[in-house]
Enzyme design. Structure first.
Site, mmCIF file in Angstrom:
data_model
loop_
_atom_site.group_PDB
_atom_site.id
_atom_site.type_symbol
_atom_site.label_atom_id
_atom_site.label_comp_id
_atom_site.label_asym_id
_atom_site.label_seq_id
_atom_site.Cartn_x
_atom_site.Cartn_y
_atom_site.Cartn_z
ATOM 1 N N PHE A 279 -42.597 57.580 98.556
ATOM 2 C CA PHE A 279 -43.126 56.479 99.345
ATOM 3 C C PHE A 279 -42.391 55.173 99.119
ATOM 4 C CE2 PHE A 279 -46.191 52.959 99.748
ATOM 5 C CZ PHE A 279 -46.675 53.190 101.020
ATOM 6 N N ASP A 366 -51.642 85.615 113.271
ATOM 7 C CA ASP A 366 -50.217 85.403 113.535
ATOM 8 C C ASP A 366 -49.603 86.580 114.311
ATOM 9 O OD1 ASP A 366 -47.633 84.587 113.388
ATOM 10 O OD2 ASP A 366 -47.500 84.567 111.195
ATOM 11 N N MET A 478 -50.417 76.357 107.955
ATOM 12 C CA MET A 478 -49.291 75.517 107.537
ATOM 13 C C MET A 478 -48.668 76.208 106.338
ATOM 14 S SD MET A 478 -47.763 72.968 105.790
ATOM 15 C CE MET A 478 -47.015 71.387 106.043
ATOM 16 N N ASN A 479 -47.523 76.859 106.552
ATOM 17 C CA ASN A 479 -47.047 77.806 105.552
ATOM 18 C C ASN A 479 -45.802 77.431 104.764
ATOM 19 O OD1 ASN A 479 -48.865 80.049 105.277
ATOM 20 N ND2 ASN A 479 -48.524 80.398 107.454
ATOM 21 N N CYS A 525 -56.064 75.940 107.206
ATOM 22 C CA CYS A 525 -55.441 76.962 106.370
ATOM 23 C C CYS A 525 -54.063 76.440 106.000
ATOM 24 C CB CYS A 525 -55.310 78.254 107.175
ATOM 25 S SG CYS A 525 -54.510 79.603 106.282
ATOM 26 N N SER A 526 -53.617 76.739 104.797
ATOM 27 C CA SER A 526 -52.230 76.476 104.469
ATOM 28 C C SER A 526 -51.847 77.549 103.467
ATOM 29 C CB SER A 526 -52.053 75.074 103.874
ATOM 30 O OG SER A 526 -50.715 74.918 103.455
ATOM 31 N N ASP A 533 -58.645 70.001 101.106
ATOM 32 C CA ASP A 533 -58.949 68.644 100.664
ATOM 33 C C ASP A 533 -59.905 67.985 101.642
ATOM 34 O OD1 ASP A 533 -57.366 67.252 102.815
ATOM 35 O OD2 ASP A 533 -55.737 68.359 101.876
ATOM 36 N N GLU A 613 -69.874 102.923 104.775
ATOM 37 C CA GLU A 613 -69.487 101.505 104.677
ATOM 38 C C GLU A 613 -69.779 100.767 105.986
ATOM 39 O OE1 GLU A 613 -66.232 101.591 101.067
ATOM 40 O OE2 GLU A 613 -65.476 101.798 103.113
HETATM 41 C C1 GLA Z 1 -50.894 82.500 106.041
HETATM 42 C C2 GLA Z 1 -52.398 82.579 106.114
HETATM 43 C C3 GLA Z 1 -52.833 84.006 106.339
HETATM 44 C C4 GLA Z 1 -52.214 84.511 107.619
HETATM 45 C C5 GLA Z 1 -50.702 84.384 107.564
HETATM 46 C C6 GLA Z 1 -50.078 84.702 108.904
HETATM 47 O O1 GLA Z 1 -50.390 83.097 104.899
HETATM 48 O O2 GLA Z 1 -52.988 82.062 104.962
HETATM 49 O O3 GLA Z 1 -54.223 84.097 106.400
HETATM 50 O O4 GLA Z 1 -52.729 83.777 108.695
HETATM 51 O O5 GLA Z 1 -50.312 83.068 107.204
HETATM 52 O O6 GLA Z 1 -48.725 84.556 108.896
#
Ligand code: GLA
Length: 726
Positions: A279, A366, A478-479, A525-526, A533, A613
């Site tokens: 920053f 995905d 966000m990966n 999700c990331s 957060d 199940e």
């Molecule tokens: C991340 C997410 C998973 C899935 C994959 C798809 O890892 O946390 O749950 O969605 O991406 O690529």
């Protein structure tokens, strides 16, 4: 009235706590108290004793050698006035000097909450709470620092933020600008913090504080799997149900720092906010900079009380949108069932089986867009791959809706692969430092979300999809972490604003889409819980807790996450056994018990599980629906810790009126010739009678005598006991 100014004292009062500051004789704003509730005219500065200490400088205007900012507790520490401890602000003035000497100028108490332009923040229109603004000024540089405080009395919550204004005619460069400082006179604190990695987030760690600093941080552009922007300052003897602690969190999703320091006279300071290494901000004449909100609560009833304050405040006064307090559909997600190998028929098969067992929504993860046959390409091409699906998205949604199921889809809007139409047409959309190739993460790169045109382009693609098919849920993923950053939109001297502006850009798009589609439920999700957060929880009612779906590992992840974050915001699914991440085998029922410690769903192909199940799924769905409100609105009790030597992990939910509870127990290890295991429920009405497994006893008896766990029949067995007032 929750905020009162009394001569030179300003005291903030909540139901059980007080926070006090004092304008001293030199005009510095001292921090004099945070703890048990006091009267607003009780000046707590008597606890400060000044002393002439060597190498602790004195401000020029005093003859008093015992006055030194190096040891005085302060509301907003700076550099250059004799305080060598962790500072909140660093500025390079136009002449290259870096002194910031902030003195009290004025204050204002008003009704309602301050606004932070472009940033998520707690709100309380209904509660009508008050807020406080204290203006501090450095007359020489012309910097005005506006300290903002908000009070949510009933939950013992105080929020803080800062607006920095350049009132001079010069250009100032802000090198560090944090959101809050908490100075505690009597040290002896430990720090509870939550570290982790991908697929094992928010591990509980309790560290003693030693002289010097303990720094927690993320420089990844996201709040990260590795450290979470939430910590607890706790006295050494504080436990779950006893003792003093302060829970502290940032309402922010990007790079952050939390510095804790024990000084030469054993006082403890905590400062936190934007990570200074990522920053620097050019503040021209008249410009202002608004910093992320910090939120904290003091508890004298251990971690449990702190957790209850956080949970109530987060779900009632931070999270927005219709899904926060509404039933959220039980979903099935195809990721672990198919990975990239699916078409519309396969998705429909998974959906119809799930529907027949009571599940309400299918989420297509995905792989439904662009040339996304694996994880090396396609990100950024947000058009439906009809060739792969064998159908349009509209048709698939109609098929799924026709069996009375909802459809959700996965997006990763911030990303781009080089092998895409998007990259071929707009290579400049991607963050890449000129003349450098940069680093890849899962073969992907990050889009320049500091640019409005880039965000608009992505938004238009998403809108086209959302307007053409009945999509009722979005998983926003966000990966990768940000690494070397650059934007063609930023001048060289402003490149240090990138990380902050990226997060503002992300919030801008999230805000726009969640406003445009209030009926779509968003899940954050990331790579699981890499951006778990309060900033994200403002936009998403829930976040996928972790890519680790192993029920036994999840005990730790859910335990750690529960200290600040409501468990109803944790996406938790029943997945296949052996588990895909750990290869561990666990009973089907145990996976459901653990997933009910969050927002429940499934993550496997139910066509592939046994008939027994499948029957269990039906019962689990019924059970979850029965406890749905309890899980989302009830009080959460951590009865045992998965880190203890105890053979079980147990937790409990209790409705606010104490009439219904759910006590869950998971066996972590088995032993021969076993001894009894007692589980002690908490929070019950002492004199009311409660039924647990057909036995009726007084609340007090259950709480002090405990419940004797039935004999354990298999490894990783679990129990769900209803607690019902009779
Ligand atoms: C991340 C997410 C998973 C899935 C994959 C798809 O890892 O946390 O749950 O969605 O991406 O690529």
């Amino acid at each position: 009235m929750s905020i009162k100014a009394n001569k030179n004292l300003i005291t903030i009062t909540t139901k059980n706590t007080s926070y006090q500051m004092k304008i001293d004789e030199l005009g510095y704003l001292l921090h004099t108290w945070y703890g048990e509730r006091i009267e607003d005219n009780e000046d707590m500065s008597y606890r400060i004793s000044n002393m002439d200490r060597g190498f602790c400088g004195n401000p020029y205007e005093t003859m008093d050698r015992s006055y030194s900012l190096d040891v005085l507790p302060q509301e907003y520490s700076t550099f250059g006035n004799g305080d060598y401890r962790a500072d909140c602000i660093q500025v390079i003035n136009q002449d290259g000097t870096n002194v910031v000497d902030l003195k009290y100028d004025s204050h204002k108490i008003s009704k309602g909450k301050y606004e932070l332009k472009g940033l998520p923040a707690f709100f309380w229109e209904k509660e009508g709470g008050e807020s406080l603004k204290v203006n501090l000024i450095d007359k020489v540089s012309g910097i005005r620092v506006e300290l903002l405080y908000g009070v949510l009395e009933k939950y013992d919550i105080i929020t803080r933020s800062v607006r920095i204004v350049n009132t001079s005619d010069n250009v100032l460069k802000i090198k560090k600008a944090l959101s809050a400082c908490i100075d505690m006179l009597d040290g002896d604190f430990e720090l509870v913090h939550f570290h982790g990695k991908h697929a094992m987030e928010r591990e509980f760690e309790r560290s003693p504080l030693a002289h010097g600093k303990l720094v927690l941080e993320s420089k990844r552009g996201t709040s990260s799997h590795q450290q979470n922007p939430f910590v607890i300052l706790a006295k050494k003897d504080t436990t779950e149900i006893y003792g003093e602690c302060i829970g502290f969190a940032l309402v922010y999703s990007g790079s952050f720092i939390i510095e804790t320091e024990v000084d030469q006279v054993n006082q403890t300071r905590l400062v936190a906010g934007l990570h200074p290494e990522q920053f620097s901000y050019v503040l021209k004449a008249g410009d202002e900079l608004v910093l992320p909100e910090a939120v904290f609560t003091y508890s004298n009833g251990g971690f449990e009380k702190m957790t209850h304050s956080f949970h109530d405040a987060v779900r009632n006064n931070l999270q927005r949108g219709e899904f926060v307090h509404k039933h959220r559909p039980i979903l099935i997600n195809n990721w672990e069932a198919t990975y990239f190998d699916f078409d519309a028929d396969k998705i429909f098969d998974i959906a119809s089986k799930a529907k027949s067992l009571g599940i309400e929504m299918l989420v297509m993860d995905d792989g439904w867009f662009g040339e996304r046959y694996d994880d090396t390409k396609g990100l950024g091409d947000w058009y439906v791959n009809e060739k792969k699906l064998g159908s349009s998205l509209k048709e698939l949604a109609e098929r799924i809706n026709a069996i009375d199921m909802k459809l959700g889809i996965w997006f990763e809007p911030e990303m781009i692969n080089e092998d895409t139409k998007l990259y071929r047409e707009h290579p400049d959309f991607m963050i890449r430092v000129p003349n450098r190739k940069g680093t890849k993460g899962r073969e992907q790169f990050v889009l320049d979300f500091t640019r409005k045109d880039v965000r608009d382009y992505i938004r238009d693609m998403m809108v086209k999809i959302l307007d053409n098919a009945n999509i009722e849920y979005i998983k926003w993923d966000m990966n990768r972490s940000l690494s070397a950053v650059y934007s063609s939109n930023l001048a060289a001297e402003s490149m240090g604003e990138f990380h902050y502006r990226y997060v503002l850009g992300l919030y801008d798009l999230l805000g726009e889409l969640t406003r445009k589609y209030p009926n779509i439920m968003f899940e954050g999700c990331s790579g699981g819980g890499g951006r778990y957060d309060l900033g994200m929880l403002y936009y998403h009612p829930q976040i996928w807790l972790s890519d680790d779906t192993d029920a036994i590992e999840r005990l730790k992840i859910q335990y750690g996450s529960s200290f600040a974050y409501p468990i109803g915001s944790a996406g938790a699914h029943v997945s296949a056994s052996p588990n895909h991440q750990t290869m561990r085998k666990t009973p089907f029922e145990t996976r459901a018990t653990v997933a009910m410690g969050g927002t429940f769903g499934y993550e496997l192909d139910l066509n592939k599980v046994s008939k027994t199940e499948q029957k269990m799924v039906k019962a689990q769905v019924k059970d979850y629906l029965k406890y749905d409100e309890l899980i989302h609105e009830g009080d959460y009790y951590r009865l045992t810790s998965p880190y203890d030597k105890s053979r079980v992990t147990a937790w409990q939910l209790l409705s606010k009126d104490k009439s219904l509870g759910l006590l869950s127990v998971v066996v972590q290890s088995v032993e021969a010739n076993e001894s009894n295991i007692y589980i002690y429920p908490r929070g019950l009405d002492e004199n009311a009678y409660y039924k647990i497994v057909e036995e009726k006893r007084r609340g007090k008896v259950w709480m002090s005598g405990g419940l004797v766990l039935p004999r354990i029949k298999e490894e990783y067995e679990s129990f769900r006991f209803e607690i019902k007032r009779v």
